[in-house]
Design an enzyme around this catalytic site. Structure first.
Site, PDB file in Angstrom:
ATOM      1  N   ASP A  21       1.018  -1.252   0.009  1.00  0.00           N
ATOM      2  CA  ASP A  21      -0.409   0.303   0.396  1.00  0.00           C
ATOM      3  C   ASP A  21       0.694   0.724   0.033  1.00  0.00           C
ATOM      4  O   ASP A  21      -0.271   1.780   0.062  1.00  0.00           O
ATOM      5  CB  ASP A  21      -0.916   0.057   1.534  1.00  0.00           C
ATOM      6  CG  ASP A  21      -2.172  -0.662   0.725  1.00  0.00           C
ATOM      7  OD1 ASP A  21      -2.503  -1.208  -0.010  1.00  0.00           O
ATOM      8  OD2 ASP A  21      -3.037  -0.757   1.685  1.00  0.00           O
ATOM      9  N   LYS A  24       3.073   0.986  -5.027  1.00  0.00           N
ATOM     10  CA  LYS A  24       4.526   0.678  -5.736  1.00  0.00           C
ATOM     11  C   LYS A  24       3.767   0.381  -6.953  1.00  0.00           C
ATOM     12  O   LYS A  24       4.380   0.925  -8.371  1.00  0.00           O
ATOM     13  CB  LYS A  24       4.741  -0.343  -5.649  1.00  0.00           C
ATOM     14  CG  LYS A  24       5.620  -0.750  -4.035  1.00  0.00           C
ATOM     15  CD  LYS A  24       6.262  -2.416  -3.985  1.00  0.00           C
ATOM     16  CE  LYS A  24       4.672  -3.666  -3.655  1.00  0.00           C
ATOM     17  NZ  LYS A  24       4.373  -2.402  -1.936  1.00  0.00           N
ATOM     18  N   THR A  25       2.732  -0.388  -6.947  1.00  0.00           N
ATOM     19  CA  THR A  25       1.712  -0.477  -8.625  1.00  0.00           C
ATOM     20  C   THR A  25       0.936   0.929  -9.116  1.00  0.00           C
ATOM     21  O   THR A  25       1.223   0.957 -10.162  1.00  0.00           O
ATOM     22  CB  THR A  25       0.721  -0.640  -8.298  1.00  0.00           C
ATOM     23  OG1 THR A  25       1.557  -2.590  -7.384  1.00  0.00           O
ATOM     24  CG2 THR A  25       0.274  -1.462  -9.291  1.00  0.00           C
ATOM     25  N   HIS A  84       3.358  -9.261  -1.005  1.00  0.00           N
ATOM     26  CA  HIS A  84       4.741  -9.020  -0.263  1.00  0.00           C
ATOM     27  C   HIS A  84       4.975 -10.431  -0.648  1.00  0.00           C
ATOM     28  O   HIS A  84       6.778 -10.527  -1.035  1.00  0.00           O
ATOM     29  CB  HIS A  84       4.004  -8.912   1.086  1.00  0.00           C
ATOM     30  CG  HIS A  84       5.753  -9.502   1.419  1.00  0.00           C
ATOM     31  ND1 HIS A  84       7.178  -8.774   1.940  1.00  0.00           N
ATOM     32  CD2 HIS A  84       5.383 -10.248   2.555  1.00  0.00           C
ATOM     33  CE1 HIS A  84       7.967  -9.084   2.388  1.00  0.00           C
ATOM     34  NE2 HIS A  84       6.891  -9.916   3.602  1.00  0.00           N
TER      35      HIS A  84
END
Ligand code: GDP
Ligand code: MG
Length: 394
Positions: A21, A24-25, A84
């Site tokens: 959260d 990264k995306t 993760h």
């Protein structure tokens, strides 16, 4: 898409790392959004990245999104792992190898457990370059952002990176993705890509270190002797070099008689080339595949290593029972396999299938293994674990 240069561009492998959260995306999508404006890349939406298809690598189920984009300088192959666990598996099995990691840290949280675990893993697999993107600066006070920067630089130093030198960019991936052109939006993404373009070298083959040749095969040439075959991992090998053959507790000194590349005799060969080498005065019975050829006194045989290892879950074909210390099985790496003992950290009583751990490996025979070298552990021909060497112990 237009191209600015007629030269073929080099490719740099990049990956986003950091706590869940932290963005990264969002950042991955934002990079493609901003670079699309230059006409060199295609926008890849958040959902396309986050819903990456499942892949299977060495029996292990893993989710990775591969996103490609391009700046005026270079091409990038970017990996973003949705979860993760996916990231951990990817690092350990080496499904995608990265030259540079973008550490994404939300200024709202600072360093978190997965921030540290990801740094540890990239260090262990030998990733040398990191840049930091302090994200969510749109909703964080400036004095907090400054503290987060200090904290992250210290953390990088703790993990063996040059914390005070690592480039650190402040921005908001979300603003950039929404098309905001302010300093925290689009401009922060441009700064990030400039820093990567200009500070992160494209990896080159290492031609100057002492050469290293893992032996894939060995042939007997009647009347001439032993010919070994393999691909030079690093360095340059020359005819008449004095060399050592190492592995399986054995050390033999010899010299290079003839070198062949593509069936032609040559006086030297360099990293990346597949060679056949005639060894002088060595009986073929002394040569085994899995041995290493290198200049004399450059490497030491060893049977004691630290490793990071992932035990396949039952659904991936792994064990059904946990692993405890003094676990003995066959270890496979490159072209060889040897009985090994795996011991857990004394603070850990067991590891369940589907989990990863740092372990101590003891091989029955002394071999040459490098940091970052991958291996698997098999029980009755079935892969139950896969790992990488992270430290050579004496
Ligand atoms: P990941 O788990 O690290 O890939 O994080 P995501 O990219 O999925 O982002 C997690 C959440 O943070 C999402 O709801 C994003 O919209 C939000 N987010 C990401 N970047 C920013 C940012 O710069 N500012 C704000 N306010 N929210 C962000
Ligand atoms: Mg994500």
């Amino acid at each position: 898409l237009k191209s600015y240069s007629t030269n073929p561009k080099s490719t740099c492998n990049i990956g986003t790392i950091g706590h869940v959260d932290h963005g990264k995306t969002t950042l991955t999508a934002a990079i493609t959004k901003v670079l699309e404006k230059d006409g060199l890349s295609r926008f890849v939406a958040y959902d396309e990245i986050d819903r990456a298809p499942e892949e299977k690598a060495r029996g292990i189920t893993i989710n990775i999104a591969h996103v490609g984009y391009e700046t005026s300088k270079r091409k990038y192959a970017h990996v973003d792992c949705p979860g993760h666990a996916d990231f951990v598996k990817n690092m350990i099995i080496g499904a995608s190898q990265i030259d540079c990691a973008i550490l994404v840290v939300a200024a709202t949280d600072g360093s978190m457990p997965q921030t540290r675990e990801h740094l540890l893993l990239i260090k262990q697999v030998g990733v040398q370059h990191v840049v930091v993107f302090i994200n969510k600066c749109d909703i964080t006070e400036n004095d907090v952002i400054e503290l987060v920067e200090l904290e992250i630089r210290e953390l990088l130093t703790d993990f063996g990176f040059k914390g005070h030198e690592v480039p650190c960019i402040f921005g908001s991936a979300l603003l950039a993705l929404k098309g905001d052109t302010s300093e925290l939006g689009e401009q922060s993404i441009r700064k990030l890509m400039d820093v990567i373009d200009n500070n992160i070298p494209t990896p080159k083959r290492d031609f100057t270190s002492p050469f290293l040749l893992p032996i894939d095969n060995c042939l007997l040439v009647p009347g001439r002797g032993a010919v070994i075959i393999g691909t030079l991992k690093r360095g340059t090998v020359c005819k008449n070099d004095k060399v050592e053959l190492l592995g399986f507790d054995e050390k033999k000194v010899t010299s290079i008689g003839d070198i062949q590349v593509f069936n032609k005799s040559v006086t030297s060969a360099k990293a990346g080339e597949n060679v056949g080498i005639l060894l002088r005065g060595l009986k073929p019975k002394f040569v085994r595949k899995g041995m290493i050829l290198c200049p004399i006194n450059t490497l030491t045989l060893n049977n004691h290593y630290k490793a990071t290892i992932y035990f396949l879950s039952r659904s991936e074909g792994g064990r059904s029972k946990p692993i405890t210390s003094n676990y003995q099985q066959q270890l496979f790496s490159h072209t060889w396999n040897i009985v090994c003992r795996i011991d857990l950290d004394s603070a850990v009583s067991m590891v369940m299938p589907g989990e990863h751990a740092e372990v101590i490996i003891t091989l029955l025979n002394k071999m040459i293994m490098d940091i970052g070298q991958p291996f698997t552990v098999r029980e009755n021909g079935r892969t139950v674990a896969t790992g990488i060497i992270s430290e050579i112990l004496s």
